[in-house]
Scaffold this motif. Structure first.
Motif, short mmCIF file in Angstrom:
data_model
loop_
_atom_site.label_atom_id
_atom_site.label_comp_id
_atom_site.label_asym_id
_atom_site.label_seq_id
_atom_site.Cartn_x
_atom_site.Cartn_y
_atom_site.Cartn_z
N LYS A 1 -5.20 15.96 -13.50
CA LYS A 1 -3.83 15.80 -13.02
C LYS A 1 -2.90 16.59 -13.92
N ASN B 1 -3.21 21.70 -3.45
CA ASN B 1 -2.17 21.40 -2.47
C ASN B 1 -2.40 22.29 -1.26
N SER C 1 -2.68 12.94 5.41
CA SER C 1 -1.31 13.10 4.91
C SER C 1 -1.39 13.74 3.53
N ASP C 2 -0.32 14.46 3.16
CA ASP C 2 -0.34 15.22 1.91
C ASP C 2 -0.54 14.35 0.67
N ASP C 3 -0.14 13.08 0.76
CA ASP C 3 -0.28 12.23 -0.43
C ASP C 3 -1.74 11.90 -0.75
N ARG C 4 -2.66 12.28 0.13
CA ARG C 4 -4.08 12.07 -0.15
C ARG C 4 -4.65 13.15 -1.06
N SER D 1 -5.14 14.84 -4.41
CA SER D 1 -5.00 14.57 -5.83
C SER D 1 -4.52 15.84 -6.54
N PRO D 2 -3.51 15.76 -7.38
CA PRO D 2 -2.91 16.97 -7.98
C PRO D 2 -3.73 17.53 -9.15
#
Length: 545
Positions: A260, A205, A219-222, A224-225
């Motif tokens: 993940k 992150n 954008s932050d949603d790109r 992967s956690p």
């Protein structure tokens, strides 16, 4: 004026000039530090060059790849290539769909010329001969067009080598593809760096990065956690050859990764030039060093700092710069500056120096300072430097208290009731470069296509062949053929010889070497086939090209 400007921009000469200019424009990005990769080096360069530094910064030499002038060259090259390729592709498409050019009236004036005489009584007339000749050319992968079958002088026109221009177009389209893929990576990709000490975990992150460079449309949603933990970093040194003794020869980082949240952990190995792919990113090992573990207690006996301290190696023996900032110490903030030596030796003046990169005799040498570290005013500070101009030094070789020299599991009490510092152990750290490059695979595909297209354009040749037949009054069937290359073709003579041999073999006619050597003399008697004095067919063929 606009039409003239467009023609100049879309000429191949301009495209090549812009391609060369793009390569030259990228040179400053290799010569000078770039903010996108190392902002601290840019700051240091500006500080060391107060006159030339600001001028270079105005020209965006520290932000080459995001500068307006670099983008202008990039976009002009893209536009020029599009303007070059599209019209050429349209013309080539029409050429591939059209019939080969008309048969010249005088084949003897072409670059390569030959004749074949089919004996009387063979049962092969001019019409059958031209059909056989077309079959021979087809077997040699020519595109053929039989014409004038209802006349006394039927002929066949043939072409080969369209893949040469196709390769040329593929090359230029692939260059466009590479530029577009790089642009996609710049818009939607991102990169970041993280220094990870053994035992620490990185979570993908924005907060988890030491430095983070997003693309223009990031954008932050790109992100992967995923997470990764550095379990162990092992460096192997050369201990066998005298000339290279102590030089590193292998770096191996053992990672525990999770794709993940809640995923099963798995072990992966990270090496130099052998990245770990996870969560749409590639993790590269780009650096390493030592992180001595220290504990600092303040004047009240409370632990103000505890943990590993990342150092900066300065030479092959891993003599490393150490900076420790302890803003939570009371009553005075504490700062330490010094060196970590993996294997310390002492010279005749009593000064320690590093002699080997392996920790055979580790030593931590520090000077201590007290005062305001400047961390409470909200101004960002480099964690690897300490401004001592406004601090009071309490330890050092030139002071009565002397410098701080520690070996593992040893502590030192600071003078003036400012607490203590202990050297608890040694860990290694890995410097990681993490990149998400969505256009990377496309760059590879287009690069391979560009190489294949370039090879086709260089090694294939565009050729045209015409064969005309006729019936002689004495019953013989006369055949003549000519070849013409588009551009320079040093293999045209060999192709002419191959076609001559194939035609003789088709009609079971022996090749008379003396007659073949004198084909030019035979052409003087060409009135057997052509009594016309019309203009040269070679000129007409050249015009068609």
């Amino acid at each position: 004026m606009l039409r003239w400007a467009w023609r100049q921009l879309t000429s191949m000469r301009t495209a090549l000039l812009l391609l060369l200019l793009l390569a030259v424009a990228a040179v400053p990005g290799s010569l000078f530090p770039q903010r996108s990769s190392n902002a601290s080096n840019v700051t240091a360069y500006l500080k060391d060059n107060p006159v030339s530094g600001p001028i270079m910064d105005w020209f965006r030499l520290f932000d080459v790849y995001s500068s307006p002038w670099f983008a202008a060259i990039y976009l002009l090259l893209f536009t020029s290539l599009v303007g070059c390729v599209l019209p050429r592709a349209k013309i080539h498409w029409k050429a591939m769909r059209s019939a080969p050019p008309r048969t010249p009236k005088r084949l003897s004036r072409l670059a390569e010329y030959g004749t074949v005489e089919i004996p009387a009584g063979s049962g092969i007339d001019a019409t059958q001969a031209v059909k056989d000749a077309a079959a021979v050319l087809k077997s040699r992968r020519y595109r053929v067009d039989v014409r004038d079958l209802d006349t006394e002088r039927p002929s066949v026109g043939a072409e080969i080598g369209f893949l040469k221009e196709v390769g040329n177009l593929v090359f230029h389209i692939s260059v466009l593809g590479v530029l577009a893929a790089v642009g996609v990576s710049g818009l939607f990709g991102y990169s970041g760096q993280r220094v990870l000490v053994e035992g620490e975990t990185f979570v993908n992150n924005p907060v988890g990065y030491d430095t983070f460079t997003p693309g223009a449309n990031f954008s932050d949603d790109r992100l992967s956690p995923y997470s990764l933990q550095l379990d162990k970093l092992v460096v192997k040194y050369d201990r066998e050859t005298e000339a290279h003794y102590g030089q590193p020869i292998d770096f191996t980082a053992t990672l525990t990764t999770k794709d993940k949240t809640g995923a099963e952990a798995k072990q992966q190995t990270l090496k130099v030039n052998d990245p770990v792919a996870i969560g749409g990113t590639n993790v590269y090992l780009v650096g390493n060093g030592y992180a001595p573990v220290v504990t600092v207690k303040d004047g009240k006996g409370n632990i103000a700092f505890q943990g590993p301290v990342v150092t900066i190696p300065t030479d092959g023996a891993y003599t490393s710069l150490v900076v420790i900032k302890v803003p939570d110490a009371r009553p005075n903030q504490l700062g330490f500056v010094g060196f970590f030596l993996p294997t310390a030796l002492v010279d005749d003046k009593g000064v320690s120096y590093g002699s080997d990169p392996d920790p055979f005799n580790p030593q931590l040498s520090l000077n201590a300072y007290t005062g305001d570290l400047g961390l409470d005013n909200g101004v960002p500070r480099n964690v690897y430097t300490l401004d001592t101009s406004k601090l009071a030094q309490i330890n050092g070789r030139e002071l009565a208290a002397g410098g701080i020299v520690l070996v593992p599991n040893q502590s030192y009490t600071l003078p003036g009731g400012n607490g203590s510092i202990s050297f608890d152990g040694i860990k290694r750290f890995a410097a990681l470069d993490i990149r998400h490059d969505p256009g990377q695979s496309y760059v590879l595909v287009f690069a391979v296509l560009a190489v294949l297209g370039l090879m086709a354009s260089l090694f294939l040749n565009r050729r045209r062949v015409w064969i005309r037949t006729g019936n002689h009054p004495d019953g013989r069937t006369m055949v003549e053929f000519g070849l013409l290359a588009r551009g320079e073709d040093h293999r045209l003579a060999a192709e002419s010889a191959a076609i001559n041999k194939a035609l003789h073999a088709k009609w079971l006619v022996s090749v008379d070497s003396e007659a073949d050597d004198g084909v030019r003399e035979q052409s003087s008697n060409k009135d057997e086939l052509d009594n016309s004095d019309a203009e040269s067919g070679a000129a007409a063929a050249s015009k068609d090209q």
